[in-house]
Design a protein around this motif. Structure first.
Motif, short mmCIF file in Angstrom:
data_model
loop_
_atom_site.label_atom_id
_atom_site.label_comp_id
_atom_site.label_asym_id
_atom_site.label_seq_id
_atom_site.Cartn_x
_atom_site.Cartn_y
_atom_site.Cartn_z
N VAL A 71 17.19 -7.51 -41.48
CA VAL A 71 18.11 -8.57 -41.92
C VAL A 71 17.41 -9.56 -42.85
N GLY A 72 18.16 -10.09 -43.81
CA GLY A 72 17.58 -11.02 -44.78
C GLY A 72 17.08 -12.30 -44.15
N ASN A 73 16.01 -12.84 -44.75
CA ASN A 73 15.40 -14.05 -44.19
C ASN A 73 16.32 -15.26 -44.25
N GLY A 74 17.29 -15.22 -45.16
CA GLY A 74 18.22 -16.34 -45.25
C GLY A 74 19.40 -16.19 -44.32
N MET A 75 19.48 -15.08 -43.61
CA MET A 75 20.65 -14.77 -42.79
C MET A 75 20.49 -15.08 -41.31
N VAL A 76 19.29 -15.33 -40.89
CA VAL A 76 19.07 -15.56 -39.47
C VAL A 76 17.85 -16.46 -39.31
N ASN A 77 17.87 -17.32 -38.29
CA ASN A 77 16.69 -18.10 -37.98
C ASN A 77 15.91 -17.33 -36.93
N CYS A 130 7.11 -10.12 -61.39
CA CYS A 130 6.47 -10.74 -60.21
C CYS A 130 7.30 -11.92 -59.70
N LEU A 131 7.85 -12.67 -60.64
CA LEU A 131 8.60 -13.89 -60.30
C LEU A 131 9.85 -13.59 -59.46
N VAL A 132 10.40 -12.39 -59.62
CA VAL A 132 11.67 -12.10 -58.93
C VAL A 132 11.58 -10.93 -57.95
N HIS A 133 10.41 -10.28 -57.84
CA HIS A 133 10.35 -8.98 -57.16
C HIS A 133 10.86 -8.99 -55.71
N ASP A 134 10.72 -10.10 -55.01
CA ASP A 134 11.10 -10.13 -53.59
C ASP A 134 12.30 -11.03 -53.31
N LEU A 135 12.98 -11.50 -54.33
CA LEU A 135 14.02 -12.51 -54.08
C LEU A 135 15.16 -11.98 -53.22
N SER A 136 15.40 -10.66 -53.25
CA SER A 136 16.49 -10.12 -52.44
C SER A 136 16.20 -10.19 -50.94
N LEU A 137 14.96 -10.49 -50.58
CA LEU A 137 14.61 -10.54 -49.16
C LEU A 137 15.42 -11.59 -48.39
N SER A 138 16.00 -12.54 -49.12
CA SER A 138 16.86 -13.52 -48.44
C SER A 138 18.11 -12.84 -47.90
N LEU A 139 18.55 -11.78 -48.60
CA LEU A 139 19.78 -11.08 -48.18
C LEU A 139 19.48 -9.92 -47.24
N MET A 140 18.45 -9.15 -47.58
CA MET A 140 18.18 -7.91 -46.85
C MET A 140 16.72 -7.55 -47.02
N ARG A 141 16.06 -7.27 -45.91
CA ARG A 141 14.65 -6.89 -46.01
C ARG A 141 14.48 -5.38 -46.20
#
Ligand SMILES: [Fe+2]
Ligand SMILES: [Fe+2]
Length: 274
Positions: A71-77, A130-141
Motif C-alpha cells: 500500500v502507498g505511503n500516503g494511504m495509511v499511517n 532521479c527527481l521523480v523515480h519513486d514519487l508513485s510510492l505515495s499511492l502504491m509501493r
C-alpha cells in the motif's frame, strides 16, 4: 513499546554514519523490517546477532498487519496513528505542487537522489528521472517502477520513462562496474534468501541488453538511502530541470484528459471513498 536493540539495528544498516544520512522514510522502513524480523523469530527484542528474515518468515508476518506492504505511503499511517487532513491544491496543480503538497512521503528521498545526480554532473534527463523515480510510492509501493513510469509517461521523454520504469528491477541486480551493489536493506525487506521472480529476471536481461541500460542503472546508482546528513533539498532548486524535462499540462495534472489523469486525481484526493 518494544525495546529494540539499537546497536544491532544500526549495525545491521551499515553503521551510525549511514543511519544518520538516511531519509525518515528509509529509517521508518528499516525499523519496521527490523521489528518485524524480531517478532518473526519470536524475540521480543532483537539480539546483537539479529539476522535478516527469510522469505518464509516475512510471509508469515503478512496476517499480523492491518495493511498490506504494497500500500502507498500516503494511504495509511503505518505507525498506527491517524492520517492527517491534506492541504488544498491549486486549481491547476503542477508537478512541483504535487511534490510539495501530496507526494511528500518519498519526495525527500527523490530530491536527495536528484541532488546527488546533479553533483555528479549527470545528464539532466537522468537528474530529472532521479527527481521523480519513486514519487508513485505515495499511492502504491508494489510494482512502483511501473506505476511511476506510467504516471509520468505522457509528460516526459521515452528515455526518462524507461529509466523510471526499470530502476526498481535493476535494484535487485548488482553492477560493480557502474558502482552499484545489492542493498543490504533489501535483505531485511525481501528476505535473506530472496530471488527476484522469473518475469523480473527476464526484465533485467532485456534492460541489460538495451541501448538505454545506463539510464535506469544511473537512477539506481543515485538511489541510495544514505546522504549527507543535514542537507535539505528544496524542489525550488529543480524548477529549471522540471521546466526542461516535464511537459506541464496547462489544465493542471489530473485534468488534462490523458489516460493517467486519474493517477494524479487519486493523489490529489486520496480521501475519496470511491
Ligand atoms: Fe525505487
Ligand atoms: Fe528510490
Amino acid at each position: 513499546m518494544i525495546d529494540i536493540d539499537r546497536r544491532a539495528f544500526i549495525a545491521g544498516l551499515g553503521g551510525a554514519a549511514v543511519v544518520a544520512g538516511m531519509t525518515p522514510e528509509a529509517k521508518a522502513d528499516a525499523l519496521e523490517n527490523f521489528l518485524a524480523a524480531s517478532l518473526a523469530t519470536g524475540a521480543a527484542a532483537a539480539s546483537a546477532t539479529a539476522r535478516a528474515p527469510t522469505v518464509a518468515e516475512l510471509e508469515a508476518q503478512i496476517p499480523t498487519r492491518n495493511y498490506r506492504r504494497g500500500v502507498g505511503n500516503g494511504m495509511v499511517n503505518k505507525d498506527g496513528g491517524n492520517v492527517t487532513l491534506l492541504p488544498p491544491l491549486p486549481a491547476r496543480p503542477t508537478l512541483a505542487d504535487f511534490i510539495r503538497l501530496r507526494l511528500q512521503s518519498n519526495a525527500e528521498h527523490c530530491l536527495q537522489s536528484a541532488r546527488l545526480a546533479r553533483l555528479k554532473n549527470l545528464d539532466e534527463d537522468i537528474v530529472f528521472a532521479c527527481l521523480v523515480h519513486d514519487l508513485s510510492l505515495s499511492l502504491m509501493r508494489a510494482e512502483h517502477g511501473f506505476w511511476s513510469a506510467q504516471m509520468f509517461e505522457p509528460y516526459v521523454s521515452e528515455k526518462v520513462t524507461f529509466a523510471i520504469r526499470h530502476h526498481a528491477t535493476l535494484r535487485f541486480f548488482p553492477d560493480k562496474e557502474a558502482g552499484y551493489e545489492y542493498p543490504e536493506l533489501y535483505r531485511t525487506m525481501f528476505g535473506s534468501d530472496y530471488l527476484p521472480p522469473p518475469h523480473q529476471q527476464e526484465e533485467y536481461r532485456r534492460v541489460r541488453a538495451h541501448r538505454w541500460y545506463l539510464a535506469p542503472r544511473l537512477v539506481t546508482v543515485n538511489d541510495l538511502y544514505s546522504f549527507e546528513p543535514g542537507v535539505k533539498v528544496s524542489v525550488d532548486d529543480f524548477e529549471d530541470v522540471i521546466g526542461r524535462h516535464f511537459r506541464q499540462p496547462k489544465e493542471g495534472l489530473g485534468f488534462d484528459g490523458t489516460p493517467v489523469a486519474h493517477f494524479w486525481r487519486t493523489a490529489a484526493n486520496p480521501d475519496s471513498p470511491l
